[in-house]
Each structure stands twice: as structure tokens, then as C-alpha cells.
Design a protein around this motif. Structure first.
Motif, PDB file in Angstrom:
ATOM      1  N   THR A  43       4.370  -5.409   6.997  1.00 14.98           N
ATOM      2  CA  THR A  43       3.536  -4.249   7.287  1.00 14.98           C
ATOM      3  C   THR A  43       3.884  -3.067   6.392  1.00 14.98           C
ATOM      4  O   THR A  43       3.000  -2.442   5.797  1.00 14.98           O
ATOM      5  N   GLU A  44       5.171  -2.768   6.297  1.00 16.29           N
ATOM      6  CA  GLU A  44       5.599  -1.615   5.494  1.00 16.29           C
ATOM      7  C   GLU A  44       5.218  -1.777   4.027  1.00 16.29           C
ATOM      8  O   GLU A  44       4.756  -0.833   3.384  1.00 16.29           O
ATOM      9  N   ALA A  45       5.406  -2.976   3.470  1.00 17.65           N
ATOM     10  CA  ALA A  45       5.057  -3.205   2.070  1.00 17.65           C
ATOM     11  C   ALA A  45       3.547  -3.107   1.865  1.00 17.65           C
ATOM     12  O   ALA A  45       3.084  -2.504   0.887  1.00 17.65           O
ATOM     13  N   ALA A  46       2.774  -3.680   2.787  1.00 20.24           N
ATOM     14  CA  ALA A  46       1.317  -3.667   2.642  1.00 20.24           C
ATOM     15  C   ALA A  46       0.747  -2.260   2.785  1.00 20.24           C
ATOM     16  O   ALA A  46      -0.024  -1.813   1.938  1.00 20.24           O
ATOM     17  N   ILE A  47       1.132  -1.543   3.842  1.00 21.31           N
ATOM     18  CA  ILE A  47       0.544  -0.211   4.025  1.00 21.31           C
ATOM     19  C   ILE A  47       1.097   0.796   3.029  1.00 21.31           C
ATOM     20  O   ILE A  47       0.460   1.802   2.761  1.00 21.31           O
ATOM     21  N   GLY A  48       2.249   0.492   2.442  1.00 20.18           N
ATOM     22  CA  GLY A  48       2.818   1.362   1.423  1.00 20.18           C
ATOM     23  C   GLY A  48       2.336   1.025   0.018  1.00 20.18           C
ATOM     24  O   GLY A  48       2.772   1.628  -0.959  1.00 20.18           O
ATOM     25  N   SER A  49       1.446   0.041  -0.089  1.00 19.90           N
ATOM     26  CA  SER A  49       0.910  -0.400  -1.387  1.00 19.90           C
ATOM     27  C   SER A  49       2.017  -0.794  -2.353  1.00 19.90           C
ATOM     28  O   SER A  49       1.900  -0.593  -3.553  1.00 19.90           O
ATOM     29  N   SER A  81      -4.398  10.439   5.428  1.00 19.90           N
ATOM     30  CA  SER A  81      -5.247  10.446   4.244  1.00 19.90           C
ATOM     31  C   SER A  81      -4.642  11.301   3.141  1.00 19.90           C
ATOM     32  O   SER A  81      -4.662  10.924   1.972  1.00 19.90           O
ATOM     33  N   ALA A  82      -4.089  12.448   3.495  1.00 20.76           N
ATOM     34  CA  ALA A  82      -3.456  13.314   2.501  1.00 20.76           C
ATOM     35  C   ALA A  82      -2.257  12.620   1.867  1.00 20.76           C
ATOM     36  O   ALA A  82      -2.052  12.687   0.651  1.00 20.76           O
ATOM     37  N   ARG A  83      -1.468  11.920   2.680  1.00 19.09           N
ATOM     38  CA  ARG A  83      -0.304  11.185   2.183  1.00 19.09           C
ATOM     39  C   ARG A  83      -0.752  10.082   1.233  1.00 19.09           C
ATOM     40  O   ARG A  83      -0.190   9.883   0.158  1.00 19.09           O
ATOM     41  N   TYR A  84      -1.815   9.368   1.596  1.00 27.16           N
ATOM     42  CA  TYR A  84      -2.337   8.294   0.753  1.00 27.16           C
ATOM     43  C   TYR A  84      -2.849   8.875  -0.568  1.00 27.16           C
ATOM     44  O   TYR A  84      -2.592   8.316  -1.630  1.00 27.16           O
ATOM     45  N   ASP A  85      -3.561   9.995  -0.506  1.00 28.34           N
ATOM     46  CA  ASP A  85      -4.088  10.609  -1.729  1.00 28.34           C
ATOM     47  C   ASP A  85      -2.964  11.024  -2.665  1.00 28.34           C
ATOM     48  O   ASP A  85      -3.064  10.852  -3.878  1.00 28.34           O
ATOM     49  N   ARG A  86      -1.867  11.566  -2.116  1.00 31.77           N
ATOM     50  CA  ARG A  86      -0.718  11.943  -2.955  1.00 31.77           C
ATOM     51  C   ARG A  86      -0.107  10.713  -3.610  1.00 31.77           C
ATOM     52  O   ARG A  86       0.222  10.726  -4.791  1.00 31.77           O
ATOM     53  N   ALA A 115      -1.379   6.871 -10.266  1.00 33.27           N
ATOM     54  CA  ALA A 115      -2.274   7.027 -11.409  1.00 33.27           C
ATOM     55  C   ALA A 115      -1.570   7.762 -12.546  1.00 33.27           C
ATOM     56  O   ALA A 115      -1.694   7.396 -13.713  1.00 33.27           O
ATOM     57  N   THR A 116      -0.791   8.779 -12.205  1.00 36.87           N
ATOM     58  CA  THR A 116      -0.041   9.530 -13.211  1.00 36.87           C
ATOM     59  C   THR A 116       0.989   8.630 -13.886  1.00 36.87           C
ATOM     60  O   THR A 116       1.118   8.618 -15.101  1.00 36.87           O
TER      61      THR A 116
END
Length: 132
Positions: free
Chosen positions: A38-44, A115-120, A126-127
Motif C-alpha cells: 500500500t505504501e509503495a503504491a500510494i506513494g508512487s 491532493s496538495a501533497r500529491y501535486d507537490r 517532474a523537476t
């Protein structure tokens, strides 16, 4: 309406606080593998997920590992659709799950913060990718 086995009861005690406390034993078979998946998947963390999938499959079986990830993905989608459309819990579910929701603190879950955490995280990846 219940899914196939969701209405079946077991005579086991589960520690619902383990949902938010990684150091607690939830009383679920293969809990450590399920938590790491779970942690690996949701943490991408896809590279880590490859390793964790192999370890989980060896411990709990390939099909159980696939089932666990499938259920997690399905419930993630179902929950997002329900929340996005404003579908409330039905009265029976709200009544039956009241103590569980209070114990886990799930009612306080903040999708805006998530959502804010995911966007960061997405911007940071990307950077990193652009600088490589």
C-alpha cells in the motif's frame, strides 16, 4: 448491498488503530506485506513496488498479492467517485461503521490536503526528471 464476502463475520479482533499507526499489529494475515504494498503504491514508488510485490507474492501467493492491489485500486477509485459526486454514506452504513470511523479518524481525512501533497510530489518528480 454487500459484496460477496463483506457481510461474513469472523471471530477475530482487529486493531483498527493500525490503519494510522505503522507500529501497531492490525491482526491481519500478512499485514506487513499489505502495508508495504500500500505504501509503495500510494506513494508512487514504482521501483520499490516491484521489489515489494515479489516479496509479498513469495509470502502470501501471487494471486493474493494481485487481489490486494486490485482491491486497493478499486476502492481508491470508488471512494474518489463517491466523494467527487457528493454521495453520502447510506444510513445503515453510517450507523454500522460509526465506531470504526471514529476509532480510525477516517471522517477527518482531508482530500484537499491529500491532493496538495500529491501535486507537490508530482511537481518534484517532474523537476527531477527534467534535470536528469
Amino acid at each position: 448491498m454487500l459484496l460477496r464476502a463483506s457481510g461474513q463475520r469472523e471471530n477475530r479482533d482487529f486493531n483498527l488503530n493500525a490503519v494510522n499507526d505503522a507500529d501497531s499489529d492490525p491482526g491481519v494475515d500478512h499485514a506487513d506485506h499489505l502495508r508495504r504494498l500500500t505504501e509503495a503504491a500510494i506513494g508512487s514508488r514504482w521501483g520499490e513496488l516491484v521489489t515489494v510485490r515479489g516479496e509479498a507474492a513469495a509470502a502470501m501467493g501471487e494471486q493474493a498479492m494481485v487481489d490486494a492491489l486490485t482491491v486497493a485500486a478499486g476502492f481508491n477509485g470508488i471512494t474518489r467517485v463517491a466523494d467527487a459526486t457528493g454521495i453520502p454514506l447510506d444510513p445503515t452504513t453510517q450507523k454500522v461503521t460509526g465506531s470504526m470511523r471514529a476509532e480510525t479518524g477516517i471522517d477527518a481525512f482531508d482530500y484537499v490536503a491529500k491532493s496538495a501533497r500529491y501535486d507537490r510530489q508530482r511537481r518534484a518528480r517532474a523537476t527531477t526528471d527534467n534535470n536528469a
